[in-house]
Design an enzyme around this catalytic site. Structure first.
Site, short mmCIF file in Angstrom:
data_model
loop_
_atom_site.label_atom_id
_atom_site.label_comp_id
_atom_site.label_asym_id
_atom_site.label_seq_id
_atom_site.Cartn_x
_atom_site.Cartn_y
_atom_site.Cartn_z
N SER A 253 37.07 48.43 50.95
CA SER A 253 35.72 48.88 51.23
C SER A 253 35.44 50.04 52.05
CB SER A 253 35.14 47.61 51.95
OG SER A 253 35.01 46.59 51.15
N1 SAH Z 1 38.29 42.77 52.29
C1 SAH Z 1 39.27 43.62 51.34
C2 SAH Z 1 38.66 44.08 50.35
C3 SAH Z 1 38.84 43.42 49.01
S1 SAH Z 1 38.11 43.84 47.44
C4 SAH Z 1 39.83 45.09 52.11
O1 SAH Z 1 39.56 44.92 53.33
O2 SAH Z 1 40.54 45.61 51.73
C5 SAH Z 1 38.09 42.15 46.92
C6 SAH Z 1 39.29 41.26 46.91
O3 SAH Z 1 39.02 39.99 46.36
C7 SAH Z 1 40.33 41.77 45.61
O4 SAH Z 1 41.33 41.98 46.26
C8 SAH Z 1 40.11 40.51 44.79
O5 SAH Z 1 41.47 40.58 44.10
C9 SAH Z 1 39.76 39.48 45.73
N2 SAH Z 1 39.34 38.21 44.89
C10 SAH Z 1 38.48 38.27 43.91
N3 SAH Z 1 37.93 37.08 43.46
C11 SAH Z 1 38.76 35.92 44.58
C12 SAH Z 1 38.96 34.74 44.74
N4 SAH Z 1 38.19 33.87 43.82
N5 SAH Z 1 39.58 34.35 45.60
C13 SAH Z 1 40.06 35.35 46.45
N6 SAH Z 1 40.16 36.52 46.39
C14 SAH Z 1 39.42 36.93 45.37
#
Ligand code: SAH
Length: 205
Positions: free
Chosen positions: A52
């Site tokens: 993000s």
């Molecule tokens: N917090 C992260 C941003 C992540 S982007 C950072 O600081 O970089 C969102 C993430 O959520 C992705 O990696 C995606 O694979 C994950 N995601 C999506 N659905 C999910 C689920 N049901 N359980 C766990 N992770 C999930």
């Protein structure tokens, strides 16, 4: 980054500002785009996912109203950056990622940087982590149609959950406080996150 993107946009929590200065964001992005790590935007981290925008990380952290002794659940580890920011402030971070290679990469970074209070899990985060509940705070860093019911149940009374809630490709940042069996909801700014894929999220495309 901190002055122009975060303080000027209204982040006031001193701890959040300090931590955003301290955590090395460039170590959480792929090496070939390390030069862009402090840009004012989200960046690709592989597997179709993103880290993000710095301001959004700061905003979500501030909205959690952290004091320092909290046990926090994060859904969507991704690069691990948001988890590291949280771990600098609170006592325990449990973070769930559904894509195994991302979870493993993040785990390696936490070890290398010496974060001992972060635990990474590979599973569908929409089901939460019942074995570690209740949590004082929950943060969902992927777009969700609504707050998954298991997460609401795993939030402590008076606890806060922050998440981008809305449509698959456009959402509003939601801050919700648990009052009895209800969530008191406040919708803030429009945002665009990658979708939360799982039982209580969206279907894989
Ligand atoms: N917090 C992260 C941003 C992540 S982007 C950072 O600081 O970089 C969102 C993430 O959520 C992705 O990696 C995606 O694979 C994950 N995601 C999506 N659905 C999910 C689920 N049901 N359980 C766990 N992770 C999930």
């Amino acid at each position: 980054m901190v002055e122009t993107q975060i303080v000027e946009r209204g982040i006031r929590d001193e701890r959040v500002i300090e931590v955003m200065k301290k955590v090395p964001r460039h170590l959480f992005v792929p090496e070939d785009i390390m030069d862009d790590a402090y840009d004012d935007r989200a960046l690709p981290i592989g597997h179709g996912q993103t880290i993000s925008q710095p301001y959004i990380v700061a905003l979500m952290t501030e909205l959690l109203e952290l004091k320092g002794n909290e046990k926090v659940l994060e859904i969507g580890t991704g690069s691990g950056y948001q988890a590291a920011v949280l771990a600098e402030i609170v006592s325990e971070v449990h973070t769930i990622e559904r894509i195994q290679p991302l979870a493993e990469e993040a785990k390696k970074k936490f070890e290398k940087l010496g974060y001992k209070n972060i635990k990474v899990y590979v599973k569908d985060g929409t089901e939460g982590l019942p074995e570690e509940a209740p949590f004082d705070r929950i943060i969902i860093t992927a777009a969700t149609p609504d707050i998954p019911e298991p997460l609401q149940l795993q939030l402590r009374e008076g606890g806060i959950i922050v998440a981008p809630v809305g449509k698959r490709y456009s959402q509003y940042m939601l801050k919700a406080e648990k009052k009895g069996d209800k969530l008191e909801k406040h919708y803030l700014i429009p945002v665009a996150f990658v979708p939360l894929i799982g039982k209580y999220g969206w279907k894989e495309e």
